[in-house]
Design an enzyme around this catalytic site. Structure first.
Site, mmCIF file in Angstrom:
data_model
loop_
_atom_site.group_PDB
_atom_site.id
_atom_site.type_symbol
_atom_site.label_atom_id
_atom_site.label_comp_id
_atom_site.label_asym_id
_atom_site.label_seq_id
_atom_site.Cartn_x
_atom_site.Cartn_y
_atom_site.Cartn_z
ATOM 1 N N SER A 55 30.597 -60.292 -43.809
ATOM 2 C CA SER A 55 31.493 -61.025 -42.899
ATOM 3 C C SER A 55 32.930 -60.923 -43.395
ATOM 4 O O SER A 55 33.875 -60.926 -42.615
ATOM 5 C CB SER A 55 31.081 -62.493 -42.816
ATOM 6 O OG SER A 55 29.737 -62.575 -42.444
ATOM 7 N N HIS A 104 23.078 -59.129 -40.845
ATOM 8 C CA HIS A 104 22.375 -60.341 -40.390
ATOM 9 C C HIS A 104 21.390 -60.002 -39.267
ATOM 10 O O HIS A 104 20.285 -60.534 -39.220
ATOM 11 C CB HIS A 104 23.372 -61.360 -39.813
ATOM 12 C CG HIS A 104 24.360 -61.897 -40.799
ATOM 13 N ND1 HIS A 104 25.714 -61.734 -40.655
ATOM 14 C CD2 HIS A 104 24.177 -62.619 -41.933
ATOM 15 C CE1 HIS A 104 26.331 -62.337 -41.648
ATOM 16 N NE2 HIS A 104 25.441 -62.868 -42.445
#
Ligand code: PAF
Length: 281
Positions: A189, A36
């Site tokens: 994640s 990210h």
């Protein structure tokens, strides 16, 4: 860095921006990792301070999770995410607290047919409908000049590009390369849900892609031969799918004659991980 919770505030913020200010958006579900952050840094590089705004959105979108999926287990750390966002020079973080704010009703959907049918789409019915619906809502609110997405979710990126073209959305979709841990594991994640053994088992995904690429580079073009032995190589992970498809239309192929995508999803200790590699003849 400004933090907004309410869609109406984002709309007002956008309306108040002078027209010459450019906007780069990075939509996420939070629990930010280096993948990210690479998107955020690229957003900041393309829209430098002084020329425009970088917008991060953090929203664990319920409609892209199936009833038996890991919505409740999805890792969350808003405070940590906001600290990382500040370091990357984000100007605005939009973090809706209440899912109802993004879904006043659940009767209007954006569905991209065809590209959504196979790969993750066949094992996660409705997943891409949820993704496209939330991304189009965010697009409408933020009205970005560009929005950045990672190539780890290759099918998602292909579908968002198609949606963007078909709905004649303004701005540009930018895809960014997969970011990997030093040992090859694609950043995700969901990696936070792996214990030490599962983390080691998860390395089988990138190792397997490496094997497929090595076979491809020695001249093998038959999909069956390229994928032979996958289940053994991925054990004890349980493959959800592993396929080689056309890199553009994502349809299954038997022989690679133009760019192809080798994509896989594997349950490792109950955590569903995905990875991919593009094979270019
Ligand atoms: O890739 C993700 O994190 C999500 O699918 C996205 C694009 C933020 C939509 O919820």
């Amino acid at each position: 860095m400004k933090i907004l919770r309410d869609p109406a505030e984002v709309r007002a913020w956008r309306r108040a921006l002078p027209p010459e200010r450019r906007v780069a958006m990075v939509p996420t579900m939070g629990f930010l990792h280096e993948g990210h952050l690479s998107l955020l840094r690229e957003a900041r590089r393309r829209v430098p301070v002084g020329e425009g705004e970088v917008v991060l959105t953090i929203f664990v979108n319920p409609t892209q999770f199936g009833p038996s999926e890991d919505l409740d287990r999805y890792p969350r750390d808003e405070e940590g995410d906001l600290a990382k966002a500040r370091e990357c020079g984000v100007d605005l973080a939009f973090c809706p607290l209440d899912p109802h704010a993004m879904y006043p009703s659940r009767s209007t959907w954006v569905d991209v047919e065809g590209l959504s049918a196979g790969l993750c789409g066949s094992s996660r019915p409705g997943h891409f409908r949820g993704v496209c619906t939330i991304v189009s809502k965010l697009w409408n609110l933020v009205r970005p000049d560009l929005a950045l997405f990672g190539e780890k979710d290759y099918q998602q990126l292909a579908i968002i590009r198609r949606m963007h073209a078909d709905l004649m959305l303004d701005g540009q979709v930018v895809g960014m390369p997969i970011v990997r841990e030093p040992d090859g594991l694609a950043m995700s994640s969901r990696n936070a849900n792996l214990d030490a053994d599962a983390r080691r088992d998860a390395l089988a995904l990138s190792r397997w892609l490496h094997t497929v690429r090595a076979r491809f580079e020695t001249g093998e073009r038959r999909v069956d031969a390229l994928l032979a032995g996958a289940s053994e190589a991925l054990a004890p992970g349980r493959p959800d799918y592993m396929e080689i498809v056309d890199a553009e239309d994502l349809r299954p192929i038997e022989v690679i004659e133009r760019p192809a995508l080798c994509a896989l999803a594997v349950f490792v200790s109950g955590v569903r991980l995905i990875d991919n590699a593009v094979l270019r003849p």
